[in-house]
Design a protein around this motif. Structure first.
Motif, PDB file in Angstrom:
ATOM      1  N   THR A  76      59.966  26.830  23.896  1.00 36.43           N
ATOM      2  CA  THR A  76      60.615  26.666  22.600  1.00 36.43           C
ATOM      3  C   THR A  76      59.877  27.416  21.492  1.00 36.43           C
ATOM      4  OG1 THR A  76      59.437  24.584  22.281  1.00 36.43           O
ATOM      5  CG2 THR A  76      61.685  24.450  23.145  1.00 36.43           C
ATOM      6  N   SER A  77      58.631  27.788  21.725  1.00 34.24           N
ATOM      7  CA  SER A  77      57.849  28.549  20.750  1.00 34.24           C
ATOM      8  C   SER A  77      58.183  30.040  20.791  1.00 34.24           C
ATOM      9  CB  SER A  77      56.359  28.376  21.033  1.00 34.24           C
ATOM     10  OG  SER A  77      56.038  28.992  22.277  1.00 34.24           O
ATOM     11  N   GLY A  78      58.735  30.507  21.905  1.00 34.24           N
ATOM     12  CA  GLY A  78      58.970  31.936  22.093  1.00 34.24           C
ATOM     13  C   GLY A  78      57.733  32.690  22.560  1.00 34.24           C
ATOM     14  N   PHE A  79      56.655  31.997  22.839  1.00 34.19           N
ATOM     15  CA  PHE A  79      55.388  32.617  23.254  1.00 34.19           C
ATOM     16  C   PHE A  79      55.449  33.171  24.677  1.00 34.19           C
ATOM     17  CE2 PHE A  79      50.969  32.568  24.723  1.00 34.19           C
ATOM     18  CZ  PHE A  79      50.271  33.069  23.630  1.00 34.19           C
ATOM     19  N   SER A  80      56.205  32.524  25.544  1.00 33.95           N
ATOM     20  CA  SER A  80      56.402  32.960  26.937  1.00 33.95           C
ATOM     21  C   SER A  80      55.102  33.097  27.732  1.00 33.95           C
ATOM     22  CB  SER A  80      57.168  34.278  27.002  1.00 33.95           C
ATOM     23  OG  SER A  80      58.466  34.118  26.519  1.00 33.95           O
ATOM     24  N   ALA A  81      54.226  32.105  27.628  1.00 31.22           N
ATOM     25  CA  ALA A  81      52.953  32.135  28.344  1.00 31.22           C
ATOM     26  C   ALA A  81      53.194  32.201  29.846  1.00 31.22           C
ATOM     27  CB  ALA A  81      52.132  30.895  28.005  1.00 31.22           C
ATOM     28  N   LEU A  82      52.485  33.126  30.492  1.00 30.72           N
ATOM     29  CA  LEU A  82      52.559  33.290  31.941  1.00 30.72           C
ATOM     30  C   LEU A  82      51.229  32.893  32.566  1.00 30.72           C
ATOM     31  CD1 LEU A  82      54.382  36.731  32.120  1.00 30.72           C
ATOM     32  CD2 LEU A  82      55.356  34.475  32.605  1.00 30.72           C
ATOM     33  N   PRO A  83      51.263  32.363  33.783  1.00 29.60           N
ATOM     34  CA  PRO A  83      50.048  31.901  34.453  1.00 29.60           C
ATOM     35  C   PRO A  83      49.315  33.036  35.173  1.00 29.60           C
ATOM     36  CG  PRO A  83      51.940  31.393  35.805  1.00 29.60           C
ATOM     37  CD  PRO A  83      52.471  32.009  34.552  1.00 29.60           C
ATOM     38  N   GLY A  84      48.722  33.939  34.413  1.00 27.38           N
ATOM     39  CA  GLY A  84      48.043  35.096  34.984  1.00 27.38           C
ATOM     40  C   GLY A  84      46.659  34.829  35.527  1.00 27.38           C
ATOM     41  N   GLU A  85      46.176  33.589  35.412  1.00 30.02           N
ATOM     42  CA  GLU A  85      44.862  33.177  35.912  1.00 30.02           C
ATOM     43  C   GLU A  85      43.737  33.864  35.166  1.00 30.02           C
ATOM     44  OE1 GLU A  85      43.411  30.921  37.823  1.00 30.02           O
ATOM     45  OE2 GLU A  85      45.216  29.940  38.483  1.00 30.02           O
ATOM     46  N   ASP A  86      42.663  34.164  35.858  1.00 29.60           N
ATOM     47  CA  ASP A  86      41.455  34.707  35.247  1.00 29.60           C
ATOM     48  C   ASP A  86      40.627  35.439  36.290  1.00 29.60           C
ATOM     49  OD1 ASP A  86      40.636  32.587  36.810  1.00 29.60           O
ATOM     50  OD2 ASP A  86      39.175  31.848  35.392  1.00 29.60           O
ATOM     51  N   ARG A  87      39.565  36.069  35.802  1.00 30.74           N
ATOM     52  CA  ARG A  87      38.540  36.647  36.660  1.00 30.74           C
ATOM     53  C   ARG A  87      37.222  36.149  36.099  1.00 30.74           C
ATOM     54  NH1 ARG A  87      37.977  41.575  34.751  1.00 30.74           N
ATOM     55  NH2 ARG A  87      35.997  40.996  33.870  1.00 30.74           N
ATOM     56  N   GLN A  88      36.534  35.306  36.869  1.00 29.87           N
ATOM     57  CA  GLN A  88      35.320  34.680  36.342  1.00 29.87           C
ATOM     58  C   GLN A  88      34.063  35.240  36.972  1.00 29.87           C
ATOM     59  OE1 GLN A  88      35.238  30.441  35.984  1.00 29.87           O
ATOM     60  NE2 GLN A  88      37.396  30.338  35.424  1.00 29.87           N
ATOM     61  N   LEU A  89      33.108  35.567  36.111  1.00 32.57           N
ATOM     62  CA  LEU A  89      31.820  36.075  36.540  1.00 32.57           C
ATOM     63  C   LEU A  89      31.111  35.085  37.453  1.00 32.57           C
ATOM     64  CD1 LEU A  89      29.711  38.322  36.173  1.00 32.57           C
ATOM     65  CD2 LEU A  89      28.844  37.057  34.202  1.00 32.57           C
ATOM     66  N   ILE A  90      31.210  33.801  37.133  1.00 33.75           N
ATOM     67  CA  ILE A  90      30.533  32.762  37.917  1.00 33.75           C
ATOM     68  C   ILE A  90      31.036  32.722  39.363  1.00 33.75           C
ATOM     69  CG2 ILE A  90      32.075  30.843  37.366  1.00 33.75           C
ATOM     70  CD1 ILE A  90      29.513  29.124  37.076  1.00 33.75           C
ATOM     71  N   ASN A  91      32.256  33.147  39.580  1.00 41.65           N
ATOM     72  CA  ASN A  91      32.838  33.174  40.927  1.00 41.65           C
ATOM     73  C   ASN A  91      32.694  34.538  41.575  1.00 41.65           C
ATOM     74  OD1 ASN A  91      33.678  30.516  40.725  1.00 41.65           O
ATOM     75  ND2 ASN A  91      35.643  31.077  39.825  1.00 41.65           N
ATOM     76  N   GLY A  92      31.682  35.279  41.203  1.00 38.87           N
ATOM     77  CA  GLY A  92      31.456  36.580  41.802  1.00 38.87           C
ATOM     78  C   GLY A  92      32.548  37.576  41.450  1.00 38.87           C
ATOM     79  N   ARG A  93      33.099  37.446  40.253  1.00 37.74           N
ATOM     80  CA  ARG A  93      34.143  38.329  39.753  1.00 37.74           C
ATOM     81  C   ARG A  93      35.444  38.193  40.536  1.00 37.74           C
ATOM     82  NH1 ARG A  93      32.995  40.674  35.767  1.00 37.74           N
ATOM     83  NH2 ARG A  93      31.474  42.084  35.017  1.00 37.74           N
ATOM     84  N   SER A  94      35.622  37.095  41.226  1.00 40.25           N
ATOM     85  CA  SER A  94      36.865  36.898  41.973  1.00 40.25           C
ATOM     86  C   SER A  94      37.997  36.556  41.018  1.00 40.25           C
ATOM     87  CB  SER A  94      36.700  35.789  43.006  1.00 40.25           C
ATOM     88  OG  SER A  94      36.491  34.549  42.373  1.00 40.25           O
ATOM     89  N   PHE A  95      39.196  36.877  41.434  1.00 36.74           N
ATOM     90  CA  PHE A  95      40.380  36.582  40.650  1.00 36.74           C
ATOM     91  C   PHE A  95      40.959  35.258  41.097  1.00 36.74           C
ATOM     92  CE2 PHE A  95      39.924  41.074  40.264  1.00 36.74           C
ATOM     93  CZ  PHE A  95      40.408  41.392  39.013  1.00 36.74           C
ATOM     94  N   GLY A  96      41.458  34.481  40.146  1.00 37.47           N
ATOM     95  CA  GLY A  96      42.169  33.259  40.480  1.00 37.47           C
ATOM     96  C   GLY A  96      43.547  33.618  41.030  1.00 37.47           C
ATOM     97  N   TRP A  97      44.251  32.635  41.504  1.00 40.10           N
ATOM     98  CA  TRP A  97      45.594  32.846  42.027  1.00 40.10           C
ATOM     99  C   TRP A  97      46.611  32.625  40.920  1.00 40.10           C
ATOM    100  CZ3 TRP A  97      45.875  35.163  46.457  1.00 40.10           C
ATOM    101  CH2 TRP A  97      44.827  35.022  47.359  1.00 40.10           C
ATOM    102  N   PRO A  98      47.386  33.649  40.572  1.00 43.28           N
ATOM    103  CA  PRO A  98      48.404  33.470  39.531  1.00 43.28           C
ATOM    104  C   PRO A  98      49.372  32.354  39.896  1.00 43.28           C
ATOM    105  CG  PRO A  98      48.121  35.784  40.041  1.00 43.28           C
ATOM    106  CD  PRO A  98      47.354  35.007  41.086  1.00 43.28           C
TER     107      PRO A  98
END
Length: 150
Positions: A76-98
């Motif tokens: 309803t905000s029009g922001f259209s947030a998508l679940p793109g996850e992250d890439r965290q240094l603490i996890n050895g630069r691994s990417f999360g699962w979108p």
């Protein structure tokens, strides 16, 4: 290599994030994020909180499809947030699962922890928006550019 960026966009470390917005646009500050959240119904006290603020601003910001486990929003905000996850240094630069989470940088460094900056987190399993600073600037998050005041 992954083609996830075609759906969810790119993930940037904080230093790079501050440079990716086109001329006339910028990465919003923590205050600008809080202003958006208050426009969507948070009180000042809630907006100043850390962690998930248990409200429905996340639902208002989330896209109405692609979120895992029925965690879609109303957008309803029009922001259209998508679940793109992250890439965290603490996890050895691994990417999360979108599909489960989305993280967005703010342009505001934490006042006493110079290796961190404020960010927002939206989850498939939470209706609120998380406000955090305990992530490294080297982590990879999404960016939402905000038009400069004219």
């Amino acid at each position: 290599a992954t083609d996830n960026y075609k759906i969810y966009g790119c993930l940037y470390d904080w230093e790079t994030a501050l440079k990716v917005c086109p001329k006339g646009w910028h990465v919003p500050t923590d205050l600008e994020w809080k202003n958006l959240e208050m426009h969507l119904g948070l009180t000042q006290e809630e907006a100043d909180g850390i962690g998930y603020r248990v409200t429905d601003q996340g639902i208002q910001l989330k896209n109405s499809s692609v979120w895992d486990s029925g965690g879609n929003g109303t957008n309803t905000s029009g922001f259209s947030a998508l679940p793109g996850e992250d890439r965290q240094l603490i996890n050895g630069r691994s990417f999360g699962w979108p599909g489960s989470f989305g993280y967005w940088w703010s342009a505001t460094e934490h006042y006493s922890l110079s290796f961190t900056a404020w960010c927002r987190r939206i989850s498939h399993s939470n209706s609120g928006v998380g406000r955090y600073y305990l992530f490294s600037k080297a982590d990879g998050f999404s960016v939402r550019c905000l038009r400069d005041n004219l």
